[in-house]
Design an enzyme around this catalytic site. Structure first.
Site, PDB file in Angstrom:
ATOM      1  N   PRO A   2       0.705  -1.295  -0.061  1.00  0.00           N
ATOM      2  CA  PRO A   2      -0.043   0.056   0.125  1.00  0.00           C
ATOM      3  C   PRO A   2       0.753   1.514   0.085  1.00  0.00           C
ATOM      4  O   PRO A   2       1.739   1.274   0.828  1.00  0.00           O
ATOM      5  CB  PRO A   2      -0.957  -0.203   1.145  1.00  0.00           C
ATOM      6  CG  PRO A   2      -0.791  -1.472   1.450  1.00  0.00           C
ATOM      7  CD  PRO A   2       0.392  -2.128   1.101  1.00  0.00           C
ATOM      8  N   GLU A   3       0.483   2.255  -0.794  1.00  0.00           N
ATOM      9  CA  GLU A   3       1.109   3.542  -1.137  1.00  0.00           C
ATOM     10  C   GLU A   3       0.120   4.776  -0.487  1.00  0.00           C
ATOM     11  O   GLU A   3      -0.683   4.264   0.513  1.00  0.00           O
ATOM     12  CB  GLU A   3       1.498   3.746  -2.251  1.00  0.00           C
ATOM     13  CG  GLU A   3       2.524   2.486  -3.141  1.00  0.00           C
ATOM     14  CD  GLU A   3       2.688   2.755  -4.425  1.00  0.00           C
ATOM     15  OE1 GLU A   3       2.923   3.974  -4.849  1.00  0.00           O
ATOM     16  OE2 GLU A   3       2.793   1.770  -5.062  1.00  0.00           O
ATOM     17  N   LYS A  60       3.655   6.276   4.748  1.00  0.00           N
ATOM     18  CA  LYS A  60       2.982   5.026   4.418  1.00  0.00           C
ATOM     19  C   LYS A  60       2.511   4.437   5.725  1.00  0.00           C
ATOM     20  O   LYS A  60       2.146   3.278   6.081  1.00  0.00           O
ATOM     21  CB  LYS A  60       3.853   3.928   3.692  1.00  0.00           C
ATOM     22  CG  LYS A  60       3.980   4.398   2.341  1.00  0.00           C
ATOM     23  CD  LYS A  60       4.918   3.228   1.578  1.00  0.00           C
ATOM     24  CE  LYS A  60       5.434   3.826   0.280  1.00  0.00           C
ATOM     25  NZ  LYS A  60       6.121   2.782  -0.083  1.00  0.00           N
ATOM     26  N   ARG A 122       0.909 -12.529   5.603  1.00  0.00           N
ATOM     27  CA  ARG A 122       2.667 -12.379   5.818  1.00  0.00           C
ATOM     28  C   ARG A 122       3.111 -11.786   6.731  1.00  0.00           C
ATOM     29  O   ARG A 122       4.199 -12.179   7.083  1.00  0.00           O
ATOM     30  CB  ARG A 122       2.948 -11.897   4.366  1.00  0.00           C
ATOM     31  CG  ARG A 122       2.345 -12.557   2.923  1.00  0.00           C
ATOM     32  CD  ARG A 122       2.817 -12.053   1.682  1.00  0.00           C
ATOM     33  NE  ARG A 122       4.489 -12.341   1.734  1.00  0.00           N
ATOM     34  CZ  ARG A 122       4.934 -11.778   0.655  1.00  0.00           C
ATOM     35  NH1 ARG A 122       4.398 -11.128  -0.297  1.00  0.00           N
ATOM     36  NH2 ARG A 122       6.313 -11.986   0.662  1.00  0.00           N
ATOM     37  N   ARG A 272      13.463  -3.504  -8.123  1.00  0.00           N
ATOM     38  CA  ARG A 272      11.869  -3.336  -8.131  1.00  0.00           C
ATOM     39  C   ARG A 272      11.626  -3.104  -9.940  1.00  0.00           C
ATOM     40  O   ARG A 272      12.306  -2.750 -10.663  1.00  0.00           O
ATOM     41  CB  ARG A 272      11.460  -2.000  -7.692  1.00  0.00           C
ATOM     42  CG  ARG A 272      12.018  -1.912  -6.113  1.00  0.00           C
ATOM     43  CD  ARG A 272      11.106  -2.824  -5.261  1.00  0.00           C
ATOM     44  NE  ARG A 272       9.708  -2.575  -5.460  1.00  0.00           N
ATOM     45  CZ  ARG A 272       9.027  -1.566  -4.654  1.00  0.00           C
ATOM     46  NH1 ARG A 272       9.871  -0.937  -3.646  1.00  0.00           N
ATOM     47  NH2 ARG A 272       7.671  -1.766  -4.886  1.00  0.00           N
TER      48      ARG A 272
END
Length: 282
Positions: A2-3, A60, A122, A272
């Site tokens: 999530p950003e 974040k 996770r 990335r």
């Protein structure tokens, strides 16, 4: 992960639901979700009896000021939450059923009979407690908020000017710009017609202005759509975002560019994936 739009969506959802609610009990299902060297039992003792104030966000992180003796009491600690890739919240009288909440992490029983459930398959995220002074020190190390009025194109140019790193990497550096991650960095660079491999400090005035505008625009649009749900992200109570239907390059390798009909490519930068159109992002 999530950003900014996804975490801000969670904040907006939770803020009116939690304000003024007192934490009656805490159950920590997994000790590794409590960060900063504190045990789950110690964490529960520290937050039990405290009252949620306003729900905040920085970069974040979700931030919950915890008041002693109700909202009129002082804020003794800030509870900081990192939801990471698979963290999600639900607020209900009973644990939600189905596949969305099968991995309980931390439960906060509230004084009105409902429970704030945190689920994390996770367990990459977690909770910690900080004093105001400790949080101010950590927040000072973060870059500016890209949607703040104080984040100007001129200020952005000063950030980028000394950097030799690729512009995509610079956008992901939370010390330079807070809250932008892989999805929105790729999308903003495409809108600004800038190759992600360009050295950040090589952008001219016009390019920097275009990128500044693109970053703010794509974040606002994603926030209006409650974020991007590709696999793991969910807003509060399992709701999905919808901005994934408007992505122009992210995870669209091999598809046609919406601007020039070129082919979207994928490269790897600092571990990335970066998605871009080599035809119009020169």
């Amino acid at each position: 992960m999530p950003e900014l739009p996804e975490v801000e969506t969670m904040r907006r959802d939770l803020a009116p639901l939690l304000r003024g609610r007192r934490i009656a009990r805490v159950r920590v299902h997994h000790e590794d979700l409590i960060l900063g060297g504190m045990t789950g039992r110690a964490f529960g003792r520290a937050v039990r009896g405290r009252t949620f104030g306003g729900t905040d966000r920085r970069a974040k992180y979700l931030l919950f000021p915890l008041h002693a003796d109700g909202l009129d009491g002082p804020v003794e600690r800030l509870m900081r939450v990192q939801v990471r890739m698979t963290g999600r919240f639900a607020l209900a009288s009973e644990r939600p059923r189905g596949d969305e909440f099968r991995h309980p992490g931390v439960d906060f029983s509230l004084d009105d009979g409902r429970t704030l459930f945190y689920d994390d398959v996770r367990r990459l995220g977690g909770f910690d407690l900080l004093t105001r002074a400790a949080w101010r020190a950590r927040a000072a190390a973060l870059g500016p908020e890209p949607l703040a009025r104080t984040f100007t194109a001129a200020g952005f140019a000063r950030i980028l000017a000394p950097l030799r790193a690729p512009i995509k990497n610079a956008l992901l550096d939370q010390r330079r710009l807070a809250g932008v991650g892989n999805i929105y960095a790729s999308e903003a660079l495409h809108r600004a017609r800038i190759d992600p491999r360009r050295a950040a400090g090589s952008l001219d005035v016009a390019e920097t202005r275009r990128l500044h505008r693109a970053v703010r625009t794509v974040l606002r649009e994603a926030l209006a759509d409650a974020g991007t749900t590709l696999r793991d992200y969910r807003a509060v109570n399992g709701l999905s975002g919808s901005f994934q239907t408007r992505l122009r390059v992210y995870q669209r390798e091999g598809s046609r560019c919406t601007r020039c009909a070129g082919s979207i490519e994928r490269i790897v930068q600092a571990g990335r994936s970066s998605f871009f159109c080599p035809a119009c992002q020169r």
